[in-house]
Write an enzyme that holds these catalytic residues in place. Sequence first.
Site, PDB file in Angstrom:
ATOM      1  N   ASP A 233     -28.824  31.957 -15.181  1.00  0.00           N
ATOM      2  CA  ASP A 233     -29.555  30.928 -14.436  1.00  0.00           C
ATOM      3  C   ASP A 233     -31.039  31.247 -14.500  1.00  0.00           C
ATOM      4  OD1 ASP A 233     -30.157  28.782 -12.542  1.00  0.00           O
ATOM      5  OD2 ASP A 233     -28.025  28.862 -12.092  1.00  0.00           O
ATOM      6  N   HIS A 303     -31.513  25.222 -16.159  1.00  0.00           N
ATOM      7  CA  HIS A 303     -31.222  26.514 -15.519  1.00  0.00           C
ATOM      8  C   HIS A 303     -31.404  27.629 -16.557  1.00  0.00           C
ATOM      9  CE1 HIS A 303     -29.954  25.134 -11.551  1.00  0.00           C
ATOM     10  NE2 HIS A 303     -29.366  24.118 -12.142  1.00  0.00           N
ATOM     11  N   GLU A 366     -28.488  19.507 -13.403  1.00  0.00           N
ATOM     12  CA  GLU A 366     -29.852  19.589 -12.891  1.00  0.00           C
ATOM     13  C   GLU A 366     -30.878  19.918 -13.985  1.00  0.00           C
ATOM     14  OE1 GLU A 366     -28.903  20.921  -8.333  1.00  0.00           O
ATOM     15  OE2 GLU A 366     -28.956  22.522  -9.797  1.00  0.00           O
TER      16      GLU A 366
HETATM   17  C1  ACM Z   1     -24.578  22.538  -8.787  1.00  0.00           C
HETATM   18  O1  ACM Z   1     -24.376  22.724  -7.577  1.00  0.00           O
HETATM   19  N1  ACM Z   1     -25.813  22.454  -9.269  1.00  0.00           N
HETATM   20  C2  ACM Z   1     -23.480  22.406  -9.714  1.00  0.00           C
END
Ligand code: ACM
Length: 792
Positions: A233, A303, A366
Amino acid sequence: MDARLLATLLLACCTLLSSSPVRADDAAAAPLTLIPMPAHVQRQQNMFVLNDGDGLHVQTDDPRAYDIAAYFAGLVARTRGLRLHVPAAPMSKAAPGTLKLSKLDLPKARSVSHASPPDTSPIRFELSKSYGTELGTEGYRLQVSEDGISISAATPTGLFYGSVTLWQLLTPTAGRGPVAVIPDVSIEDQPRYGWRGLLLDSARHFQSVADIEQLIDWMALHKLNVLQWHLTDDQGWRLQIKKYPKLTRIGACRKSIGPDAVLSGGPDKPYCGSYTQDQAREIVRYAAARYVTVVPEIEMPGHAQAAIAAYPEFGVTGQQPPVSTDWGVHAYLYNTDDATLGFLQEVLDEVMAVFPSTYIDVGGDEALKDQWKASAAIQAQMRGLKLADEDALQGWFITHMAGYLQAHGRKLIGWDGILTPGLPPQAAVMAWQSPDYTAQALQQGHDVVIAYSPTLYMDDYQSDVHDEPPGRPPVVSLKDVYGFEPALVPTGKPGAGQVLGEQINLWTEYMPTFARDEHALFPRMAAFAEAAWSPAAARDWDGFLARLPAELTRYQALGIGYADSAYAPRFTLSPEGDSKISVSLSNQVGGVIRYAIGDTAVTASSPPYSTPLTMTPPAELTATAFATDGSPLATRHAHIDAAALTTRDSDALDTCSNKLVLRIEAPRPLTGTRPVYRVDIMDTCWLWRAAAVDGMRHLSVGIGKLPWNYQLAHDVSGVVVRPMDGSYPALDVHLDSCGGQTLAHLPLQAAEIQTQLTAQLPAFSGSHDLCFIVTGDPKQGLWAIDKVLLSP
Ligand code: ACM
């Protein structure tokens, strides 16, 4: 000898030998404390008596069945004190190294004898493919009768789950001492869903290999079978990749911000951690031996900041960011050029070599598109590919990876952000945002794992009692998790996808230690296990509550640091006349709460709470929630004095808005309990509604300064920055509303982390709302109220 007679005769022996003997009649009457509840249970009147030293017969020459028997015996020895004789696997069949059975059979299970059990072994484990049609790949039949105990299954997985159920029958209601009396029962069981998952985020905070293995044992004892391991991440890349060593050399370390300094050894020491491929393989092997599949998650295209910190050439801008110290959604995306796709494929090659799982998770959530939008090269690439927009480019990117994995015999899974029209149907979707994504994915032919926020997000805290550890709202209570139903709408469409199962997610921004992970996961994992394993029709909240104290006793025997939040007594105070205080007691789940006033401890014979208590301050009050068998479940203490009536901690204040409310802990003290602040990080403003200000002339506010480490992406413009009068923020206190008369203006100029502000108040009557506002920009330092006290 007749088992009932034997049990009666044994009463005398047990009474002498054991501090808590079990009576046969009690055993027959006791509820079966099985979690998750099996699909079919039939109970008979008689009992079976199992003795210390009894044997276990394994009827197959599959070595895995012998390993399961040894694991079971180790578990029973450790948590129930009964030693069972288990046979060694036939030498020719033993598969060396397939199953090394962990801490669970060390050291206490040394008492497990591997001598051949006599033919009269009362426990039989039987493995036969012929059961496959009835019991499926994970099912089992467990029969307890006066003659003995048998577990039958078509697969080792089913046999393992049958042994877990038998372990639960033996603990703890079958008492302690050298004899266990268990009711005759006939169980036929198989799971509702094939994917019963837990996501563990090792990127935001890192867990040791030993802790992860411990967690895998506990998952298996809840019949969970998929560990989605979140390894990369923005804040850390945790898996060794031999071709790209900087991923862990650079990407596994970040600056220590906030509580991380406690773990790293100081604010000047980086917070680092990664797993070698050998360690990851060991975890995979350990999990497989417990019928848990490890699905690695390597996030892309977003990420990705830690990876781009290590190899900026695979980013979009060419700039080298630091490994992030912030929580939230970040801007850094991977490039979409051939070099970057090649890099990610080489990473996946090594990942596939370590993890044999069918599914490989590529994240896909995201991914903000700003960097792709701003890149001339990527825009030109999009035109060349005739892609309409950046979402279509993400679809192209993920589809490319799906093809790569498929060419290597694997399948891609990712968060519902991967759902684009071109996604190949073999790719599976992890739905987290809403049921709409599930419906859409199933319609498009994708299999789906359901992992909805907030109910299945275990980083959301579980009660609003002030001693709850930090986390994200809303409260996700034990009952919320227990009641989870995916509310599926049938697609009615040929070629539609299937729901593979359900998953809870443990994100670890606010879980710096494994103790916090345990607190967040247990006993909510038990509630989830029943939702994911048991048939929907078997779901019964009251029945679950009746079985839970036994599960908690098992947790104690296993050493699980579970939360008592569901039972924790809450004290609600109100004035009574001029000098008394009325105190009401409650908790989330109801049941018996007993209390004691003064210094005495609460016992099973203390008075039970029924109506509000009238107390004369100052006084001490202790309250304990009890199980129906009289065992204590949770204790809390309150000091009752006049100040308690006019004190509010941040959990008892309202926030003025609900933009992004968090419960965050102070970075200090380095050891011991750190204060937890409930604050809307986008609007540092609190309300004390209807404060009894009558006669109150002094105000005291405890306030703390927290580091701002949040990435809010486009939402950052919503952070409320209030003008300061000068160069320092201040706490302003207003009467009746946030635009009302200013009662106090308390500069924070000289304030250090955690400080006490005081002010004189004008005289008032009645009760009024009070509004507390911190001026200035929270991004320059997040001031948060800990406690407010009014005094005469
Ligand atoms: C998430 O909670 N971004 C999968």
